[in-house]
Design an enzyme around this catalytic site. Sequence first.
Site, PDB file in Angstrom:
ATOM      1  N   GLY A  44      -1.969 -52.813  56.817  1.00 54.46           N
ATOM      2  CA  GLY A  44      -2.470 -54.041  57.460  1.00 54.46           C
ATOM      3  C   GLY A  44      -3.995 -54.118  57.372  1.00 54.46           C
ATOM      4  N   LYS A  45      -4.627 -52.975  57.637  1.00 58.33           N
ATOM      5  CA  LYS A  45      -6.102 -52.976  57.654  1.00 58.33           C
ATOM      6  C   LYS A  45      -6.656 -52.939  56.239  1.00 58.33           C
ATOM      7  CE  LYS A  45      -5.785 -50.905  62.185  1.00 58.33           C
ATOM      8  NZ  LYS A  45      -4.296 -50.771  62.146  1.00 58.33           N
ATOM      9  N   CYS A  97      -3.807 -46.655  68.310  1.00 62.61           N
ATOM     10  CA  CYS A  97      -3.002 -47.571  69.126  1.00 62.61           C
ATOM     11  C   CYS A  97      -2.382 -46.776  70.276  1.00 62.61           C
ATOM     12  CB  CYS A  97      -1.934 -48.256  68.280  1.00 62.61           C
ATOM     13  SG  CYS A  97      -0.855 -47.122  67.397  1.00 62.61           S
ATOM     14  N   ASP A 141      -3.605 -35.549  51.736  1.00 61.21           N
ATOM     15  CA  ASP A 141      -3.885 -35.158  53.114  1.00 61.21           C
ATOM     16  C   ASP A 141      -5.395 -35.333  53.316  1.00 61.21           C
ATOM     17  OD1 ASP A 141      -4.568 -33.828  55.420  1.00 61.21           O
ATOM     18  OD2 ASP A 141      -3.251 -32.110  55.048  1.00 61.21           O
TER      19      ASP A 141
HETATM   20  C1  LIG Z   1      -1.542 -45.435  62.550  1.00 59.27           C
HETATM   21  S1  LIG Z   1      -0.829 -45.203  60.997  1.00 59.27           S
HETATM   22  C2  LIG Z   1      -1.897 -46.144  59.983  1.00 59.27           C
HETATM   23  C3  LIG Z   1      -1.680 -47.624  60.020  1.00 59.27           C
HETATM   24  C4  LIG Z   1      -2.519 -48.348  58.980  1.00 59.27           C
HETATM   25  N1  LIG Z   1      -3.931 -48.069  59.111  1.00 59.27           N
HETATM   26  C5  LIG Z   1      -2.314 -49.842  58.995  1.00 59.27           C
HETATM   27  O1  LIG Z   1      -3.161 -50.575  59.496  1.00 59.27           O
HETATM   28  O2  LIG Z   1      -1.285 -50.300  58.487  1.00 59.27           O
HETATM   29  C6  LIG Z   1      -1.310 -43.578  60.606  1.00 59.27           C
HETATM   30  C7  LIG Z   1      -1.096 -43.141  59.178  1.00 59.27           C
HETATM   31  O3  LIG Z   1      -1.685 -41.850  59.023  1.00 59.27           O
HETATM   32  C8  LIG Z   1      -0.999 -41.179  58.001  1.00 59.27           C
HETATM   33  N2  LIG Z   1      -1.378 -39.748  58.110  1.00 59.27           N
HETATM   34  C9  LIG Z   1      -1.010 -38.866  59.058  1.00 59.27           C
HETATM   35  N3  LIG Z   1      -1.612 -37.668  58.847  1.00 59.27           N
HETATM   36  C10 LIG Z   1      -2.378 -37.824  57.740  1.00 59.27           C
HETATM   37  C11 LIG Z   1      -3.244 -36.962  57.013  1.00 59.27           C
HETATM   38  N4  LIG Z   1      -3.426 -35.690  57.389  1.00 59.27           N
HETATM   39  N5  LIG Z   1      -3.857 -37.446  55.917  1.00 59.27           N
HETATM   40  C12 LIG Z   1      -3.656 -38.732  55.518  1.00 59.27           C
HETATM   41  N6  LIG Z   1      -2.852 -39.580  56.170  1.00 59.27           N
HETATM   42  C13 LIG Z   1      -2.223 -39.139  57.260  1.00 59.27           C
HETATM   43  C14 LIG Z   1       0.446 -41.510  58.256  1.00 59.27           C
HETATM   44  O4  LIG Z   1       1.213 -41.359  57.072  1.00 59.27           O
HETATM   45  C15 LIG Z   1       0.340 -42.972  58.713  1.00 59.27           C
HETATM   46  O5  LIG Z   1       0.588 -43.839  57.635  1.00 59.27           O
END
Ligand SMILES: C[S@@+](CC[C@H](N)C(=O)[O-])C[C@H]1O[C@@H](n2cnc3c(N)ncnc32)[C@H](O)[C@@H]1O
Length: 416
Positions: free
Chosen positions: A239-240, A350, A281
């Site tokens: 989304g962002k 969130c 990651d």
């Molecule tokens: C809150 S969601 C992001 C929503 C997104 N920014 C949007 O607006 O649609 C958090 C995201 O962090 C990712 N994530 C979690 N740990 C991570 C890491 N160590 N490195 C990269 N991405 C990670 C997850 O796969 C997930 O898609």
Amino acid sequence: MPSIEGIGARRAALQMLDAVLRRGQTLEAAAAHVHNLSPPDRALAVAIAGEALRRIPDLDALIDSATRQRLPDDSKARMVLRLALAQKIGLGTPDHALVATALPLVEGGPRRLVHGVLGTLLRRGVPVSDAPRLPAEVEERWLAVWGEQTVEAARRQIANRPPLDLTFAEDEGAQAYASEHGGVSLAPKHVRLESSSVADLPGFGEGKWWVQDLAASLPARLVPADAAEVLDLCAAPGGKTMQLAAAGHSVTAVDASQSRLARLRENLDRTHLAATLVEADALRWKPNRTFDAILLDAPCSATGTFRRHPEALYRARPRIIADNAELQTQLLATASQWLKPGGTLVYSVCSLEPQEGEQVIDGFLASNADFFLDTAADLPDFAAPTESGWIRILPGLLEAEGGLDSFFMARLVRAA
Ligand SMILES: C[S@@+](CC[C@H](N)C(=O)[O-])C[C@H]1O[C@@H](n2cnc3c(N)ncnc32)[C@H](O)[C@@H]1O
């Protein structure tokens, strides 16, 4: 034996509720694990389980008032009764259908007990609260940090599904779309509609807009318009990323999840927007340059999304909140290394837990003297920074307009 109409959806709802409450899954993940269901039955099962999750403490109090027997929290009998009452309250299912579809789910078990409790409650009449209680530990936690008014507002908000928010790629057209479709616009590029089927709305196929809660659209609005190279960390489903790309930034979007990145790719394709996607990651990834701005929308307990995902309140145990806070602290420290001097770092979650918001930023500022909070108020008035300099969206904000998800965000600038 002929199968009872609607039993498949109820059986699936039971499986989903059990997976959420006993195994800590999201409702979406729980639904994905149920096979051999028609799309309408799947939608009905999710609606029933979701409705129950909005009101578990109230449903349990009703159940307990109708029997002297103490039903364990995770017993099948209690789960089936919760689902039946949720249908009565939220879906208007007729009483005979409730009973006919509840009893086979406890076949070979406490069928008489379930029949008795359900019969008693249906005869008495099932009250519908417009401010159902939240799980006791959540109410206790939020009362201590946010106070009674906020908890009351959260109770009112969890009772109903939220409206549908759309973010438009261009501001032009958003206002006209709002008036054409009986909606309102509460910020540039934003349109709010009464909930309806997304795919049927005009403009979806052409990719003019995407679904995004108004609060979730605020962090990307904090990225300075003149930042050329922007890093979107933890970006999927995007989304962002779409907001940043539509605003003209050159965007690198990083996420650790392959399947979520695939959704991001689909979203970009549909909206005809572009970004460089990296599956990595974020704690290990090493870019070969620094960025003008970074948006870190960190993984979190998601308790701020309880209107859409009421199960978040059951999943967010203290251990999970503490683990998230640790990960967020590490992600923020890592992200800050990739920012140019004079650049802007936006952090958002969130979550309604200060451990994942205010405390992460306090800790970061305490050990990074070259960063400071930028409090310039360039979001809509309803999202003005607090005295501390960050932005905290709480339940109750814009309630008359349909409310928002709860969010924390902070805009940090690195000294030049
Ligand atoms: C809150 S969601 C992001 C929503 C997104 N920014 C949007 O607006 O649609 C958090 C995201 O962090 C990712 N994530 C979690 N740990 C991570 C890491 N160590 N490195 C990269 N991405 C990670 C997850 O796969 C997930 O898609």
